[in-house]
Each structure stands twice: as C-alpha cells, then as structure tokens.
Design an enzyme around this catalytic site. Structure first.
Site, PDB file in Angstrom:
ATOM      1  N   THR A   1       7.112  21.046  -7.574  1.00 23.30           N
ATOM      2  CA  THR A   1       5.632  21.647  -7.525  1.00 23.30           C
ATOM      3  C   THR A   1       5.395  22.779  -6.456  1.00 23.30           C
ATOM      4  O   THR A   1       4.587  23.820  -6.880  1.00 23.30           O
ATOM      5  CB  THR A   1       4.647  20.343  -7.482  1.00 23.30           C
ATOM      6  OG1 THR A   1       5.082  19.730  -6.062  1.00 23.30           O
ATOM      7  CG2 THR A   1       4.797  19.568  -8.532  1.00 23.30           C
TER       8      THR A   1
ATOM      9  N   LYS B   1      -0.036   7.503   0.632  1.00 21.65           N
ATOM     10  CA  LYS B   1      -1.376   8.453   0.025  1.00 21.65           C
ATOM     11  C   LYS B   1      -2.640   7.876   0.307  1.00 21.65           C
ATOM     12  O   LYS B   1      -3.738   8.391  -0.193  1.00 21.65           O
ATOM     13  CB  LYS B   1      -1.186   8.440  -1.662  1.00 21.65           C
ATOM     14  CG  LYS B   1       0.371   9.192  -1.896  1.00 21.65           C
ATOM     15  CD  LYS B   1       0.592   9.088  -3.177  1.00 21.65           C
ATOM     16  CE  LYS B   1       1.907  10.050  -3.535  1.00 21.65           C
ATOM     17  NZ  LYS B   1       3.160   9.441  -2.711  1.00 21.65           N
TER      18      LYS B   1
ATOM     19  N   ARG C   1       0.230  19.462  -8.657  1.00 23.34           N
ATOM     20  CA  ARG C   1      -0.512  18.693  -9.602  1.00 23.34           C
ATOM     21  C   ARG C   1      -1.723  18.214  -9.202  1.00 23.34           C
ATOM     22  O   ARG C   1      -2.078  18.284  -7.736  1.00 23.34           O
ATOM     23  CB  ARG C   1       0.304  17.611 -10.182  1.00 23.34           C
ATOM     24  CG  ARG C   1       1.893  18.229 -10.645  1.00 23.34           C
ATOM     25  CD  ARG C   1       2.561  17.136 -11.008  1.00 23.34           C
ATOM     26  NE  ARG C   1       2.852  16.155  -9.880  1.00 23.34           N
ATOM     27  CZ  ARG C   1       4.014  14.969  -9.575  1.00 23.34           C
ATOM     28  NH1 ARG C   1       4.304  14.325 -10.899  1.00 23.34           N
ATOM     29  NH2 ARG C   1       4.060  14.461  -8.586  1.00 23.34           N
TER      30      ARG C   1
ATOM     31  N   SER D   1       0.834  -1.172  -0.120  1.00 19.50           N
ATOM     32  CA  SER D   1      -0.010   0.052   0.144  1.00 19.50           C
ATOM     33  C   SER D   1       0.961   1.223   0.080  1.00 19.50           C
ATOM     34  O   SER D   1       1.923   1.113  -0.446  1.00 19.50           O
ATOM     35  CB  SER D   1      -0.930  -0.078   1.345  1.00 19.50           C
ATOM     36  OG  SER D   1      -1.980   0.841   1.082  1.00 19.50           O
TER      37      SER D   1
END
Length: 645
Positions: free
Chosen positions: A475, A412, A549, A409
C-alpha cells in the site's frame, strides 16, 4: 545403462539368483587367482586337491554371505553396512579355507589365504559399489544441482537422503566452520560462504538448502541475511523438534519461515503462568476457529484443562479446529474434553447459557472482525461484533460467575484512524468499566500487533503473488508493522491473563517494527528471483504501491501514553490509560445500540469520535450500504425501513 536399468527392474528373487551365480564365479576366480599369483603357474589350477579345497570353501562362503544379509541389500542404496558385511563374509571364507586345508590335509602356502582375501574383497565388494556408482551416476541426470548450507550431522543426513532421491543432486557444502572448509564430506567439497557466489555465477545452482535445525533463530536470521542479496532460492529442513518427534522428515524441504527473517528469539513460556487459569478448569475460547483463537486452543490443551469450550460462528472453522484438537488429544493421550459450540457473541442469552451450563471459569475472547478495510465498508456489523459482541460476552461472564475474562485486543486500538481499531478500543473501555462495576470477574485485555500467518497477513499474500509472477502489491513504500508469531502471541496472551488484577491493559513487546517494502524485497530474493524496477528493468517481480486503504495507518503504536510499567515477564508490559466510569460507558453503549439499529452511520462515527478513543478517521465514510442508499443520509424514516428489512 539400459542393461543396468533392466537388471534393476527384474524381480528380487531373480536378482538374488544372479548375485549368487556371480559370487560363485568371484569366489572361484579369487581362489585360483591367488594360487596363480603365488606359484606363477597354471599347474595348481588343474590338481584335484585344490578343486576339493574350493568345493569345501565355496558353499560355506555363500552360506555366510546369505546369513549376514548380503543378498538383502539393495545395490542402489548399498552403504557402509554392506561393506562391513562383505568384510565379515570374506573373513569367514578365509577361515573356512584355512580350516578345510588343515582338516583335509591339503596344505596350501601361508600367503595364499591373504592373496585370496584381497581378490575376494575386490571382486565381491568392489563389483557392488561399481554397480551402485553406475546407478547413482544415471540418477544424477536431470536432477537439480543444489548446495547444502551446513556440513554437520543434519547436512550429511540431508545429502545422503537427496543422493538417493530423484529431485536434487547436492554438489557441495557451505559451512562457517573453518575446520571443515577445504575438506570433503560424502565426496562433496566444503566451501566457505565467500566462495558460494562463485558457485552461483553460472546459474547451474539455483537453490541453497539450509541444514541447521538446531540453530537459534537469531543465528539463522544472520545467515539468511547473508544469503538474501544473492537472489538464490533458499529452502530449509524442518526444525529439530519436528524431526525428533517424527512429524517431519529431514528431506521435507520448506520455504524459509518468515520468523527467521525477523530474527527475534521467542521467550520460553513460564509454566506457572500458562497453567494458572487453565489447569483443571473449564476454559472457553470465543472465535475458536480464527487464527488467534485456534492457536489459543492448541496451547490451552497442553496445560490440561478439565474442559475446553470452542465457541465459533463459522461452522467450517469450528469443525476444523474441533477435529484437529481431538486428533491431538488422541495422539498425546490427553484427558481433556472438547465441546464445539456454534454461536454468535452478539446474543448474550446464548453465550450466558453456554457459560452457565458448562460452568466456565476462564474466557479468552478472540471473536472479532479484524480486517480494517472490510470493517470500514461494514461499519454497523463492525460495531455490533467488536463492541457489542465483547460487551454481551463480558456481561454474560459476570452473570455466569466466570473467574477470568481476557480480551484479545490490537495495536490498531491506539490512536485509531479506522473503525476497526476504534471498536476494539471501545471494547477495552467496556471491560474497564465492568471491572470498576464489580470484582467477581477479573477483566483484562492484551494488546499486540500483527501476527505472522494470520488470515489477511501480508506474508502468505506476498508468497502467492510471487509464485504467480507478481506484481507484489504494497500500500505504501514507508508503511511499517510489528510482527509476532501466532504461537508466541497466544502464549503471551495466556500468561498476561494470569497476571491480571482487574481492568489491566497489557501490551506485548513486539520487537522492532518491520518495513513492509523491505520484507517484500527479501521474500523475492529468498525465492531465487530479482525485483524488477528502474534500476533492474529485466528483473522478475515488480512491486506496486497501491496507496493506503481506507482507515489504514502508516505506523502502528502499542501505547496511548507513556504510562507503562514492566511485569514479571520480559515481553509483557502493563499500561495505565484513560477509562470511563460505568455510567458513562453504559450511556455510550446505549446510544451506539440505537444508532446501529437505525443504521445512522454518521451518528455512529460522531459517537465513537466523542468517546475517549483518540479516533481521527483517515478517510471519508465508506460503508458500502450507506453509500448506496442516499435516503439514509437525507433523513428518511430509517426506523420503518429497518423494520421492513
């Protein structure tokens, strides 16, 4: 210099003939020079007895030089061994002279052999080292001047290797050992770290080579942290394990490993946990060609499974990992069978057939779409692969009698702001539901953050951007991430799976979070460059902030709540989190299946919002196909359209 180069280029037999001729001249000169020094007259040079003595000594001396391998030594690389050979040869020559004098009844003064030995050492040995020095001086021209950090055995080996090469010229050492500072090693001075900046000021030295393969990662990290503000390119020799195994040479310089920047010491895996679900068992890895999947395979074969099933949709990725593993098995003479299987986890019949056929006992489910923006642009496929791919593979495992099923996993999945994280959380819920429904197959999931060097990782992207001259794209200035090496993550996944009791959610200790903008700055500095910004407009590499993003979070988390407990492993925790009953889980899966089939993007989002995932989207729906087909959003007959497609 041209004459020296010409001599080096002539054939080896010719070089040996030249050496023999010169040594004949040197032996004769040493003998007569010894007589002249002793008698202070040229008269002894003209006596027949002395010529007879020379003719008796000369051939035996040359024969001794030949037998001891003096003429096999390459002058450019002559070293201590050749010096010892000259010393032994000269000693033999003196002994021959004394014995010849005794047996031929040709007496010479007792001081002559000693004077002869001194002259012969200077002429035979000294001439060779003079030629070597001239050759080495010529090679220094055009080579890049470097400083070696570490004057220990590895540093000395590296310096010796570089001195014989054509690329780098080591001019000095830097070492933290005060006993070495101020001394000379291999003719190079050893400085303290505080003196390094002075060497870098004139910019004739642009690289520092780390020669400390055995230091702990935390110690290396401290040294790198000291070097980073100097904006000098830092290269490192391979690790001690690679050097000992012969997989790398000491002069194979590499860029500083990003894990050395993080400074986190990996914990040695526990053999009993590593082998519990692997040794003498049939193990299957889905997504075997991916970053995590392939490393899992590398770790698994070390613990001698009976068979390893590589399940992968990408033909090239499957070929690559299959070829690599078979080379490793042949090299290490492991008794492990590897079976490469092409297939998708979205076809339960295919997965179940493979599991039944090979009698799979342990499954590591790494197959998933993990790139956040790409899943945002392809929502249906993200749900199909991450949710249904996990569900179908888990159902197949139950039907095929698999003993242990471990889901890879992600952090997030915690309070997700994107579809990728949400689908991984639903995959966790599906396994928790299956764990409640039955007990034959033990299900668990292991949650962790970013891994260094994985596909889509910022580290290789930043390196590529720096090499191209920038800019580096980040970002957001404040974005942070957790990092772990792929081998460490894979080892912890395997060990966590061995501790599973059923429905467990394991969380890996990722250490301290890393600010991505700081990481980018450090990488620029360690490649010998400077960041270009308002304070330094003449710098080399600019950092551009492009904005978050779709679906991207500033901060990642590993836990949904505070219900976390320690396990027997210091880097593995277990979390007690909300789950669904199997009835509710099956209802969610059924509704998602219908929504995906009809390409109802808004309904998919509604369903995953209503599920206990904590999903709060950070951006508008941006599925690329859905945005280009307004008919879907206007309620047209999508079922009919799906059928025609």
């Amino acid at each position: 210099m041209n004459l020296i180069n010409y001599i080096f280029q002539i054939p080896r037999p010719a070089k040996r003939a030249v050496s023999l001729t010169l040594d004949t001249l040197f032996i004769s000169s040493a003998f007569f020079a010894a007589l002249f020094v002793r008698f202070d007259s040229l008269e002894p040079l003209l006596t027949a007895d002395n010529w007879l003595l020379l003719l008796s000594t000369l051939p035996l001396t040359l024969l001794a030089f030949i037998r001891f391998g003096l003429y096999r030594a390459v002058l450019r690389y002559i070293g201590p061994h050749a010096a010892l050979t000259v010393l032994v040869g000269v000693s033999v020559s003196v002994l021959v002279l004394v014995l010849a004098s005794f047996f031929l009844h040709l007496p010479v003064p007792r001081t002559v052999p000693f004077i002869y030995a001194a002259f012969l050492l200077i002429l035979v040995g000294g001439s060779r080292f003079v030629v070597r020095a001239i050759a080495m001086q010529g090679k220094k021209r055009g080579r890049e001047r470097v400083v070696i950090y570490g004057a220990g055995s590895s540093g000395r080996q590296l310096a010796t290797s570089l001195m014989h090469g054509k690329e780098y010229e080591p001019i000095a050492f830097v070492d933290d050992d005060e006993n070495l500072q101020g001394n000379f090693v291999l003719g190079r001075p050893v400085y303290a770290f505080k003196e390094l900046q002075g060497l870098l000021l004139d910019r004739t030295v642009r690289r520092v080579l780390l020669a400390m393969p055995s230091l702990s990662r935390s110690t290396r990290s401290k040294i790198i942290a000291k070097l980073e503000p100097l904006s000098v390119e830092v290269l490192s020799i391979p690790g001690s394990a690679d050097l000992v195994s012969g997989e790398a040479k000491i002069d194979e310089l590499r860029e500083v490993a990003i894990e050395d920047l993080l400074g986190r010491e990996p914990v040695e895996p526990k053999p009993q946990l590593m082998s519990a679900n692997i040794f003498d068992k049939v193990v299957m890895v889905t997504g075997a060609g991916g970053s995590i999947g392939s490393e899992l395979c590398r770790q698994i074969i070390k613990y001698k499974p009976k068979m390893l099933i590589l399940y992968e949709l990408s033909e090239f990725a499957l070929y690559s990992i299959d070829s690599e593993l078979k080379r490793t098995i042949d090299k290490q003479k492991l008794d492990v069978k590897v079976r490469p299987i092409i297939g998708t986890v979205q076809r339960q019949n295919r997965v179940e057939t493979v599991m039944r056929t090979f009698k799979v006992q342990t499954v590591y489910h790494a197959a998933a779409y993990k790139h956040v923006p790409l899943v945002e642009y392809n929502i249906v496929e993200g749900v199909r692969n991450n949710v249904f791919g996990t569900y179908y593979t888990a159902e197949a495992a139950v039907n095929a009698g698999v003993e242990t099923f471990v889901l890879i996993s992600t952090d997030k999945a915690v309070r997700p702001t994107n579809v990728m994280g949400t689908t991984k959380r639903i995959a966790e819920l599906a396994l928790q539901g299956l764990a409640k429904r039955q007990s034959a197959t033990t299900f668990c999931m292991v949650r962790f953050g970013n891994v260094l060097g994985s596909s889509g990782s910022v580290v290789p992207l930043f390196r590529e951007q720096i090499k191209k001259g920038g800019p580096i794209t980040v970002t957001h200035k404040d974005i942070i991430r957790y990092f772990m090496t792929i081998p460490e993550a894979s080892q912890l996944v395997i060990q966590a799976g061995a501790m599973a009791k059923g429905g467990d959610v394991f969380v890996l200790d990722m250490g301290d979070p890393v600010k991505i903008s700081d990481l980018a700055i450090k990488m620029v500095h360690l490649m010998g460059l400077e960041v270009k910004d308002e304070n330094n407009p003449h710098g080399d590499i600019e950092i551009k902030y492009t904005g978050l993003r779709p679906g991207e979070k500033l901060y990642e988390e590993l836990l949904i709540g505070d219900n976390v407990e320690k396990t027997s492993h210091p880097r593995i925790m277990t979390a007690n989190e909300v789950s669904l009953s199997w009835t509710d889980m099956f209802k969610l899966v059924d509704e998602l299946d219908e929504a995906c089939h009809n390409f109802e993007i808004e309904k998919i989002q509604k369903l995953i919002k209503e599920a206990p995932t904590g999903y709060v989207p950070s951006s508008e729906l941006c599925d690329l196909v859905w945005k280009e087909r307004p008919a879907y959003r206007e309620g047209s007959n999508v079922v009919g359209l799906h059928t025609t497609l």
